[in-house]
Design an enzyme around this catalytic site. Structure first.
Site, PDB file in Angstrom:
ATOM      1  N   ILE A 150      -3.429  -1.575   7.310  1.00 36.93           N
ATOM      2  CA  ILE A 150      -3.370  -2.182   5.978  1.00 36.93           C
ATOM      3  C   ILE A 150      -2.272  -3.241   5.915  1.00 36.93           C
ATOM      4  CG2 ILE A 150      -2.909  -1.745   3.533  1.00 36.93           C
ATOM      5  CD1 ILE A 150      -4.228   1.021   3.948  1.00 36.93           C
ATOM      6  N   ALA A 233      -0.332   2.526  -1.506  1.00 40.87           N
ATOM      7  CA  ALA A 233      -0.317   3.566  -0.481  1.00 40.87           C
ATOM      8  C   ALA A 233      -0.529   4.938  -1.111  1.00 40.87           C
ATOM      9  CB  ALA A 233       0.986   3.501   0.305  1.00 40.87           C
ATOM     10  N   ARG A 234       0.562   5.618  -1.464  1.00 40.43           N
ATOM     11  CA  ARG A 234       0.482   6.929  -2.099  1.00 40.43           C
ATOM     12  C   ARG A 234       1.610   7.056  -3.126  1.00 40.43           C
ATOM     13  NH1 ARG A 234      -3.918   7.059  -0.578  1.00 40.43           N
ATOM     14  NH2 ARG A 234      -5.102   8.724   0.458  1.00 40.43           N
ATOM     15  N   ASP A 258      -1.583   1.331  -7.886  1.00 42.72           N
ATOM     16  CA  ASP A 258      -2.919   1.911  -7.756  1.00 42.72           C
ATOM     17  C   ASP A 258      -2.849   3.416  -7.585  1.00 42.72           C
ATOM     18  OD1 ASP A 258      -5.835   1.707  -7.392  1.00 42.72           O
ATOM     19  OD2 ASP A 258      -5.431   2.284  -5.309  1.00 42.72           O
ATOM     20  N   GLU A 263      -2.384  12.656 -10.224  1.00 39.65           N
ATOM     21  CA  GLU A 263      -3.634  11.969 -10.544  1.00 39.65           C
ATOM     22  C   GLU A 263      -4.684  12.983 -10.998  1.00 39.65           C
ATOM     23  OE1 GLU A 263      -4.755   9.498  -7.206  1.00 39.65           O
ATOM     24  OE2 GLU A 263      -2.814   8.489  -7.169  1.00 39.65           O
ATOM     25  N   HIS A 281      -6.542   4.308  -8.683  1.00 38.24           N
ATOM     26  CA  HIS A 281      -6.693   4.685  -7.275  1.00 38.24           C
ATOM     27  C   HIS A 281      -8.041   4.215  -6.726  1.00 38.24           C
ATOM     28  CE1 HIS A 281      -5.304   7.815  -4.077  1.00 38.24           C
ATOM     29  NE2 HIS A 281      -5.874   6.757  -3.513  1.00 38.24           N
ATOM     30  N   ILE A 282      -8.257   2.907  -6.769  1.00 42.32           N
ATOM     31  CA  ILE A 282      -9.546   2.352  -6.341  1.00 42.32           C
ATOM     32  C   ILE A 282      -9.398   1.310  -5.222  1.00 42.32           C
ATOM     33  CG2 ILE A 282     -10.884   2.806  -8.432  1.00 42.32           C
ATOM     34  CD1 ILE A 282      -9.202  -0.570  -7.818  1.00 42.32           C
TER      35      ILE A 282
END
Length: 325
Positions: A150, A233-234, A258, A263, A281-282
């Site tokens: 990424i 990322a996270r 994102d 979540e 988160h897309i």
């Protein structure tokens, strides 16, 4: 074999049944996250997607493979799977178009924040023209945290914008080819130094227990005043309260997120009252990843069914518990 997906569909208009031609000898079962426990005992292969596969579910079933349709495995108890003799595998970001999709979303965040999209909407509604002025990406500096698939996909694209690039990675001495605008690569211990000069900091790093809250108060304080922070990322990488403090004080000009600390996230949190652009988160949810990822997914399922070692595994087991291969 029965392949259980822990979500009803990949995304709206892209059903898991669309993978059926690539998996002609298998039965596809799709359920909600809440219903995964009801179907787990029938599954030979489990695809969590966004569902949590914990020790209880692993012990309940007889499946021998947890194959993620994506990169992230933070919802899977890998230790419990290893103890039970269950393979855990992911899809790589690099050859599935996942990295390309995530990199594109990161750039979308950068452009939205730079051109002050929320303020532009207000100006339009109020009939104010030729304002507010924005910031060009050209000649600005971006610091990419993580130079995996990424991070590299993002670096190639930002180079085309005429940006100066910095990066932080575990092995800073490793040569990076094809990115002449990458001026310096720092090691993890040099994170704070790397953050000082960046107009944009983009988190593309893998989340692990060691990187939990890597972006903390010290890191945000080290970022250039008036700069922007992007996380594709996270959520666990970020101390969200520290991010809120940096935004509220004006030290950071804005953030694009994102992913979140939980979540779904509570939209009433004070963080979202700041200059923050969000998506649910897309980043990887594109047609390109769905179709290309499906090819890699099906090949790995085929390896497992033939008794071969799966690729892209996150664990090592001596013997697989499944007797249905």
């Amino acid at each position: 074999m029965k392949i259980l997906f822990g979500r009803e569909h990949f995304s709206a208009g892209l059903p898991w049944q669309g993978l059926a031609p690539l998996l002609p000898e298998h039965e596809i079962i799709a359920c909600s996250q809440a219903d995964i426990a009801r179907h787990i005992s029938d599954a030979d292969i489990v695809v969590p997607f966004s569902a949590r596969v914990d020790r209880s579910l692993i012990e309940q079933g007889h499946f021998g493979l947890i194959q993620q349709f994506g990169v992230g495995l933070d919802t899977v108890d890998i230790e419990a799977a290893t103890e039970a003799g269950v393979w855990v595998a992911r899809l790589p970001a690099g050859n599935t178009r996942n990295a390309d999709s995530v990199a594109e979303l990161a750039i979308m965040f950068m452009l939205m924040l730079s051109r002050r999209l929320p303020e532009l909407r207000t100006a339009w509604q109020e009939g104010r023209w030729a304002e507010p002025p924005g910031f060009a990406l050209t000649d600005k500096t971006a610091c990419i945290l993580g130079l995996g698939d990424i991070g590299m996909a993002l670096a190639r694209r930002l180079q085309a914008f005429g940006m100066k690039l910095l990066a932080v990675r575990n092995n800073p001495e490793r040569e990076v080819l094809g990115i002449p605008s990458l001026k310096q690569v720092f090691g993890p211990k040099e994170l704070i130094t790397a953050l000082h000069e960046a107009d944009y900091t983009i988190a593309c790093i893998r989340y692990t227990p060691e990187t939990h809250h890597l972006l903390n108060a010290e890191a945000f304080e080290a970022m250039k005043p008036g700069s922007f922070f992007i996380n594709v990322a996270r959520g666990g990488l970020v101390d969200h309260e520290a991010l809120f403090a940096a935004l509220q004080s004006g030290h950071l000009a804005g953030a694009g997120l994102d992913v979140f600390w939980e979540e779904p996230v509570a939209l009433t949190h004070q963080l979202f009252q700041q200059n923050v652009v969000v998506t649910p988160h897309i980043a990887g949810l594109t047609d390109a990843f769905y179709h290309q990822g499906a090819l890699v997914f099906a090949k790995n399922i085929g390896r497992y069914v033939r008794g071969e070692l799966p690729l892209y595994t996150a664990n090592q087991i001596a013997h697989c518990r499944s007797s249905r291969r």
